[in-house]
Write a protein that holds these residues in place. Structure first.
Motif, PDB file in Angstrom:
ATOM      1  N   GLY A  93      22.154   0.167 -10.818  1.00 21.62           N
ATOM      2  CA  GLY A  93      22.901  -0.886 -11.486  1.00 21.62           C
ATOM      3  C   GLY A  93      24.219  -0.376 -12.029  1.00 21.62           C
ATOM      4  O   GLY A  93      24.683   0.707 -11.694  1.00 21.62           O
ATOM      5  N   ARG A  94      24.820  -1.174 -12.921  1.00 20.58           N
ATOM      6  CA  ARG A  94      26.088  -0.772 -13.531  1.00 20.58           C
ATOM      7  C   ARG A  94      25.870   0.197 -14.689  1.00 20.58           C
ATOM      8  O   ARG A  94      26.646   1.118 -14.896  1.00 20.58           O
ATOM      9  N   GLY A  95      24.807  -0.029 -15.478  1.00 22.99           N
ATOM     10  CA  GLY A  95      24.609   0.779 -16.671  1.00 22.99           C
ATOM     11  C   GLY A  95      23.654   1.933 -16.480  1.00 22.99           C
ATOM     12  O   GLY A  95      23.986   3.089 -16.737  1.00 22.99           O
ATOM     13  N   ASN A  96      22.444   1.644 -16.029  1.00 23.15           N
ATOM     14  CA  ASN A  96      21.406   2.662 -15.798  1.00 23.15           C
ATOM     15  C   ASN A  96      21.145   3.515 -17.050  1.00 23.15           C
ATOM     16  O   ASN A  96      20.885   4.714 -16.956  1.00 23.15           O
ATOM     17  N   ASP A  97      21.200   2.887 -18.206  1.00 25.38           N
ATOM     18  CA  ASP A  97      21.125   3.650 -19.450  1.00 25.38           C
ATOM     19  C   ASP A  97      19.733   4.178 -19.745  1.00 25.38           C
ATOM     20  O   ASP A  97      19.589   5.274 -20.295  1.00 25.38           O
ATOM     21  N   PHE A  98      18.686   3.431 -19.403  1.00 22.33           N
ATOM     22  CA  PHE A  98      17.339   3.929 -19.662  1.00 22.33           C
ATOM     23  C   PHE A  98      17.025   5.099 -18.736  1.00 22.33           C
ATOM     24  O   PHE A  98      16.425   6.087 -19.157  1.00 22.33           O
ATOM     25  N   ALA A  99      17.453   5.013 -17.486  1.00 23.26           N
ATOM     26  CA  ALA A  99      17.275   6.145 -16.565  1.00 23.26           C
ATOM     27  C   ALA A  99      18.043   7.366 -17.057  1.00 23.26           C
ATOM     28  O   ALA A  99      17.574   8.502 -16.946  1.00 23.26           O
ATOM     29  N   ARG A 100      19.237   7.149 -17.617  1.00 30.37           N
ATOM     30  CA  ARG A 100      20.013   8.254 -18.188  1.00 30.37           C
ATOM     31  C   ARG A 100      19.244   8.900 -19.332  1.00 30.37           C
ATOM     32  O   ARG A 100      19.180  10.126 -19.447  1.00 30.37           O
ATOM     33  N   MET A 101      18.642   8.075 -20.175  1.00 30.09           N
ATOM     34  CA  MET A 101      17.876   8.600 -21.308  1.00 30.09           C
ATOM     35  C   MET A 101      16.693   9.441 -20.839  1.00 30.09           C
ATOM     36  O   MET A 101      16.351  10.456 -21.447  1.00 30.09           O
ATOM     37  N   LEU A 102      16.077   9.025 -19.747  1.00 34.33           N
ATOM     38  CA  LEU A 102      14.910   9.733 -19.231  1.00 34.33           C
ATOM     39  C   LEU A 102      15.273  10.934 -18.358  1.00 34.33           C
ATOM     40  O   LEU A 102      14.396  11.676 -17.923  1.00 34.33           O
TER      41      LEU A 102
END
Length: 317
Positions: A93-102
């Motif tokens: 996606g555009r953000g992928n913030d939860f994947a970044r956190m993990l």
């Protein structure tokens, strides 16, 4: 690649990442099949059909793979956790913030790294966030719930598709700040009430949102706590100048920023107009007024099993 192959049900949001999600699936699915895994790929028919697809996949013993951004992930995480299944994430996606956190590999890491994570990554449990408005069923969110400027910026991102992806979130944040009006928030954390004249209130289990903004830098996804970040009212120019600090988390050192921690948070607001709420890039409605029943945000400890998640202790302090 070594290890015992799992079976996978990929659920793909074809619109994620400006249409990049379908292309992200093909090489990863091929590598998994070459390793002996069973792979099923379904392109999302819409959120109403998700629960049935998740239930069928978990009944087969499949790992449910979210292919898309944080909105797609959030639409699946609740269903997977309620069915006691296992989720994996192929960020597209555009953000992928939860994947970044993990700490999960994205497209830049290459399909081999992503396939290896799916095949060999350890399964660990992480917290989810429950969001409830009076009279409505609770909604499970993976990363954070945010009110005010942040939610307005989320609305603007959805209209900024013509801009380069790297500019969409900064543009939306600046536009939201330019049009903001401060409001009086009542924030109750584990029974202790505080009132703030504020621009935004964020309740987070994950450190990141808004494509890499480190809004809650001390947040940890498996500690059973929520981090509440309140950015108090300031001039528009001051807010714009402090925006870059959100990317490295140093904004929490500013005098107008308060950080609280707890397990149950109530939020209500007194404002001249509706105050929007968002979660994981998706709209969640508007905050109730001070004379109504407050919105409730609660942590759901160890609610979700995730493949490849990286745990980290909370920073001291």
């Amino acid at each position: 690649m070594s290890g015992s192959p799992r079976s996978y049900s990929f659920l793909v949001n074809p619109a994620s990442g400006g249409g990049a999600a379908p292309d992200a699936v093909v090489p990863v699915a091929r590598l998994l099949r070459d390793a002996g895994a069973e792979v099923d790929v379904t392109y999302s028919p819409g959120p109403r059909a998700m629960a049935g697809l998740v239930a069928a996949a978990i009944e087969r013993g499949d790992v449910v793979v979210s292919v898309g951004g944080d909105g797609m992930l959030s639409s699946l995480a609740g269903s997977v956790s309620l069915a006691d299944g296992t989720l994996a994430i192929l960020p597209a996606g555009r953000g992928n913030d939860f994947a970044r956190m993990l700490g999960l590999p994205d497209a830049a890491a290459g399909p081999e790294a992503q396939a290896r994570m799916l095949l060999e990554g350890a399964v660990r449990r992480v917290d989810l966030v429950s969001w409830t408005l009076s009279g409505a069923a609770p909604r499970r969110v993976a990363g954070s719930v945010y009110c005010g400027i942040d939610a307005r910026a989320g609305e603007l991102v959805d209209r900024a598709h013509r801009l380069p992806r790297t500019l969409q979130y900064p543009y939306a944040a600046l536009r939201a700040i330019a049009g903001y009006r401060p409001a009086r928030y009542r924030v109750v954390v584990d029974g202790e009430s505080r009132d703030y004249e504020a621009a935004t209130v964020v309740v987070a289990s994950s450190a990141y949102y808004g494509k890499g903004m480190k809004i809650a830098p001390a947040a940890v996804v498996d500690d059973g706590l929520l981090d509440v970040v309140v950015i108090e009212a300031a001039s528009k120019l001051s807010l714009m100048r402090s925006l870059p600090k959100v990317y490295d988390g140093s904004h929490v050192d500013l005098p107008q920023v308060s950080v609280l921690r707890g397990r149950r948070v109530e939020v209500a607001v007194d404002a001249r107009g509706p105050v929007p709420v968002g979660g994981d890039g998706e709209p969640l409605g508007v905050l109730p007024g001070l004379d109504g029943v407050p919105a409730v945000v609660e942590v759901l400890p160890a609610a979700l099993a995730v493949v490849g998640a990286v745990g980290s202790p909370r920073a001291p302090g």
